[in-house]
Write a protein that holds these residues in place. Structure first.
Motif, PDB file in Angstrom:
ATOM      1  N   LEU A 197      12.771  18.620 -19.858  1.00 17.60           N
ATOM      2  CA  LEU A 197      12.385  17.948 -21.106  1.00 17.60           C
ATOM      3  C   LEU A 197      12.307  16.425 -20.941  1.00 17.60           C
ATOM      4  O   LEU A 197      11.318  15.817 -21.347  1.00 17.60           O
ATOM      5  N   PRO A 198      13.318  15.780 -20.323  1.00 17.05           N
ATOM      6  CA  PRO A 198      13.202  14.325 -20.120  1.00 17.05           C
ATOM      7  C   PRO A 198      11.966  13.959 -19.292  1.00 17.05           C
ATOM      8  O   PRO A 198      11.298  12.957 -19.586  1.00 17.05           O
ATOM      9  N   LEU A 199      11.660  14.772 -18.303  1.00 18.60           N
ATOM     10  CA  LEU A 199      10.510  14.485 -17.448  1.00 18.60           C
ATOM     11  C   LEU A 199       9.211  14.550 -18.261  1.00 18.60           C
ATOM     12  O   LEU A 199       8.354  13.667 -18.168  1.00 18.60           O
TER      13      LEU A 199
ATOM     14  N   ALA B 260       8.993  14.190 -21.441  1.00 17.01           N
ATOM     15  CA  ALA B 260       9.029  13.105 -22.431  1.00 17.01           C
ATOM     16  C   ALA B 260       8.444  11.821 -21.851  1.00 17.01           C
ATOM     17  O   ALA B 260       7.726  11.092 -22.547  1.00 17.01           O
TER      18      ALA B 260
END
Lengths: 317, 283, 279
Positions: free
Chosen positions: C31-33, C35
């Motif tokens: 998810l962070p990637l 984002a």
């Protein structure tokens, strides 16, 4: 009684076992003998419940155990590399099978401790209970593995290449010791080996396997003296194969003054109690080995001598 | 009688290979220049401050709150990583599933992704208006700009330490040991908790401790999501930076010194524990 | 798949555990990637391109490449010499040396920057001397290089030492016995044996060198166009609420991370490095 009926096992396209049938009487000591890839370990693991057959059944005392999981079959299994729990003491290793029992079947702590000590005494490791497996020699580890398997009071003891990981001297001592232990305890036991000497020395009956099939089941005397197939003959002892199809053991050959076949002697050396003579059959270069009693005069290298067989076997191809 | 001359003491075992003097000399010189001398200035500067001053700035209430926060969140994250890192390692080693190769590679993302990038990405996700934050906010759960947010960032940073530490041990654990346990009547849970878990515990512990050590010193991924309120969400490394920006070199030095000593103590204790265990097991 | 097997869980249990692990990884890693890229392209491609082609951004990219181009080779040379000394010879104190090489890994990045400020800063030990000679290290490029070299110090050596330890010194001894000199032995015998491990170490070293934030942030002084590396530029843009700009530059770094991961995975698979769990 253990009965194995029509066991077949495939690994992908490779058939490891084809229709194996075998009956083992209570108290027998059985060797599964064969080269690697013969299916002997697979058969042992199927009997234990560590592997599952594709076809056929395994019966313990008439009961089909094919669907009974390994932990409920009550078999003791000694692994080739021992599979000791490194983080547990020797005593804890031995007591493991009792400690994991459900509370109502589990003996008291004191009983478990006493039982473990008893077993360590039986395997001659008295006083080493507090050590860790890493602090023991190979032979000692092997005996811990055996004590651990015996702790659950198995109805059947299975050993996978029990001496495979040991050096020659320890191997011999342990072999004798295991035979005595089996005599004392009378526990039905099956062991897997690729070493014919080991099988002939220890077992009541030897099951010779090759390519996933049983070639012969018999006493050590039977498989050695009356091998059922050429494979058995060659696997359980040295055998010369003559161009005419006869199979003759080196000690069944003799040097005669006349008659018989001529061989050119390539090499002569002392092999323990006998002379070993190596030569080639005149005409076709088939290599022949024969043993000559020590009190005889061995031929000279390069000499041509005549040989005759006292006993020979032929097999239907 | 051996002659005296032949027993001359040699510091290094003789070898036919050349280049020891050159490579060893260069390595030592470079190590001293880049690592040892610069690090020693921290000790020099601390020593020059005197005990009283050192304690005053190194253990001021603000500094103490920062240590508590840094060590507390790092410990919480290490704990989360111990659980989920073990799960991930287990699944990667034991099971087969589509996309396993990609998942295995993705585990190293925190090693490869610059920390500042991770920091702003996590903040974007967990801010009250972010992808994840917008669902948590109505539930009264605040992640960004709280200690929870710091922990989330440290979970991200620390995960590969645990997974990569446990994986090889789990893979090397013989199948026969588990089979032995099964033949002795143990069920799957007993086998896991009595046989497998104790065998991988040291690796799990090492991985978690490395994640913890890294988490305590972590800066880039945390400062965006932490909110940086002195005494509340100000981590120790940030406090060092703040002190530096105010030219309070003594304060920065003292705090850095305290942090480093605690980290070294943790790592030293860990090493001692591991080697004691190895000696005990006779391995 | 076999129908059943001793020593593993039922397929249902396996699926639950796999899904749990994947959910965790998706949440914390994937998810962070996603984002990063999604935020960077939030307002379309044009603002993204503007942000990455802005002169300050370009200066930051140039500086980051420059820093990596200096610090990676330095650590490469150190890694090789240290590994040679440690793995080909036996001498007392080897373990201490190994511990000292790993030291930078257990120091907070901020502290790594701080020690150079204490040494070379205006108030530092050598500050007055440097000032008198007109040299500037802190808040200048040399400081950033020093901090980066410190942070990435163990990366190459850590990959090479276990590899060369495992390979032993038989090959080298054979080469020497055949009359090769030290340099020939290294070039023709050792290097071919370690090249993939070396590349692996360089890869990790480079990723860290380009991405380092904490240590560089302390010594850089954040002078736009001069001492701003890419990660620092991300921070500045973010703090100015230029989120698209910050994420645009960040997405370049994330792409670098992805390339690093791909190459790393390829090296592990092809050349059996770190074979531990993947087989």
């Amino acid at each position: 009684m253990i009965r194995v009926e029509n066991i077949t096992k495939r690994f992908g396209d490779y058939a490891a076992l084809h229709g194996i049938d075998l009956e083992i009487q209570p108290g027998e000591f059985i060797a599964l003998l064969g080269p690697s890839g013969s299916g002997k370990t697979t058969l042992l693991r199927i009997i234990a419940g560590l592997e599952f057959q594709d076809e056929g059944h395994v019966y313990f005392d008439g009961e089909d155990v094919s669907d009974i999981p390994v932990g409920k079959r009550n078999v003791g299994f000694v692994f080739q590399q021992y599979a000791l729990f490194k983080h547990m003491t020797v005593a804890d290793n031995v007591a493991f099978g009792l400690n994991v029992r459900k509370a109502r079947h589990r003996p008291s702590k004191a009983e478990i401790k006493a039982r473990a000590e008893d077993l360590l005494r039986i395997v001659q490791l008295e006083g080493l209970g507090a050590r860790y497996p890493g602090q023991l020699s190979g032979g000692q580890r092997q005996r811990v593995a055996l004590a651990r398997a015996l702790a659950i009071e198995p109805s059947l003891l299975l050993l996978d290449e029990p001496f495979g990981a040991l050096d020659a001297k320890v191997r011999k001592d342990l072999r004798r010791w295991l035979r005595d232990l089996h005599k004392q305890m009378g526990l039905t036991s099956i062991f897997v080996t690729h070493d014919q000497e080991e099988a002939l020395e220890l077992a009541d009956r030897v099951v010779v396997m090759d390519h996933g099939r049983i070639d012969q089941i018999g006493t050590p005397e039977e498989v050695y003296m009356k091998p059922a197939t050429a494979f058995v003959s060659h696997f359980v002892g040295e055998t010369n194969r003559f161009p005419d199809g006869r199979h003759v053991r080196p000690h069944d050959l003799d040097i005669v003054s006349e008659g018989g076949e001529a061989i050119a002697v390539d090499n002569v050396f002392r092999k323990g109690a006998v002379w070993r003579v190596e030569g080639r059959l005149a005409g076709n270069d088939t290599i022949v080995e024969l043993d000559l009693s020590s009190d005889r005069q061995p031929p000279a290298i390069g000499e041509t001598v005549f040989i005759a067989a006292r006993r020979s076997l032929t097999f239907a191809s | 009688m051996t002659s005296i001359a032949s027993r001359k003491y040699r510091w290094r075992t003789p070898s036919v290979l050349p280049g020891f003097g050159l490579t060893f000399g260069f390595s030592l010189a470079w190590l001293s220049l880049i690592v040892l001398i610069p690090l020693s200035t921290l000790f020099l500067k601390s020593a020059g401050m005197g005990w009283h001053a050192f304690l005053e700035v190194g253990f001021s209430p603000r500094a103490l709150a920062a240590y508590r926060l840094s060590f507390g969140t790092a410990a919480a994250a290490a704990l989360v990583n111990a659980v989920f890192g073990l799960l991930v390692a287990w699944v990667l080693v034991r099971y087969r599933f589509p996309g396993k190769g990609v998942v295995g590679a993705l585990v190293d993302l925190p090693f490869a992704l610059p920390t500042a990038v991770a920091g702003i990405a996590l903040t974007a996700l967990y801010a009250p208006s972010g992808w994840v934050g917008q669902y948590l906010d109505p539930l009264g759960i605040k992640v960004a700009f709280t200690a929870t947010g710091i922990t989330v960032a440290l979970v991200f940073i620390g995960l590969p330490f645990v997974v990569r530490s446990v994986e090889p041990v789990l893979a090397d654990l013989g199948k026969d040991v588990e089979e032995a346990s099964a033949t002795l009547g143990a069920n799957r849970f007993q086998t896991f908790f009595r046989v497998i878990f104790p065998a991988i515990l040291p690796a799990l512990f090492t991985g978690a401790a490395m994640a913890f050590a890294r988490g305590v010193g972590e800066y880039g991924s945390v400062i965006f999501i932490s909110g940086n309120m002195p005494g509340k969400t100000e981590i120790a490394p940030l406090l060092i930076v703040t002190q530096l920006e105010q030219y309070a070199y003594d304060g920065a030095t003292a705090i850095a010194m305290v942090m480093m000593l605690i980290s070294f103590a943790v790592l030293f204790a860990l090493n001692a524990l591991q080697s004691a265990r190895r000696r005990r097991l006779g391995a | 798949m076999t129908q059943r097997s001793v020593g593993t869980e039922s397929r249902a249990t396996q699926i639950v555990l796999i899904l749990l692990a994947l959910a965790f990884l998706a949440f914390f890693l994937l998810l962070p990637l996603i984002a990063v890229f999604s935020e960077a392209l939030k307002q379309g491609i044009a603002p993204f391109l503007d942000a990455v082609s802005n002169p300050d951004a370009l200066a930051a990219i140039r500086l980051t490449l420059f820093i990596a181009a200096i610090s990676v080779p330095l650590n490469l040379v150190f890694g090789i010499t240290a590994s040679w000394a440690i793995t080909k010879f036996s001498f007392p104190g080897k373990n201490l040396l190994l511990t000292l090489i790993d030291l930078p890994l257990s120091v907070s990045p901020v502290v790594s920057g701080l020690i150079f400020v204490l040494l070379f800063g205006a108030q530092g030990l050598l500050g007055p001397w440097l000032a008198a000679h007109g040299l500037k290290i802190i808040f200048a490029v040399p400081g950033i290089v020093l901090a980066t070299v410190f942070i990435t110090f163990p990366f190459v050596a850590r990959e090479l030492i276990p590899l060369m330890m495992e390979q032993g010194k038989d090959d080298e001894e054979a080469a020497v016995s055949l009359g090769a000199n030290g340099w020939q032995t290294f070039w023709h015998v050792t290097l071919p044996n370690i090249r993939w491990g070396l590349l692996y170490g360089v890869l990790l070293c480079n990723a860290r060198a380009m991405g380092e934030f904490g240590a560089v942030s302390v010594v850089s002084g954040h002078i736009r166009g001069e001492t701003n590396t890419m990660p620092l530029h991300v921070e500045i843009l973010y703090n100015e609420y230029d989120f698209v700009g910050a994420f645009a530059v960040a997405s370049l770094l994330a792409a670098l991370a992805l390339v690093t991961l791909v190459l790393k995975t390829v090296l592990e698979w092809r050349f059996d490095l770190h074979s531990g769990a993947r087989h």
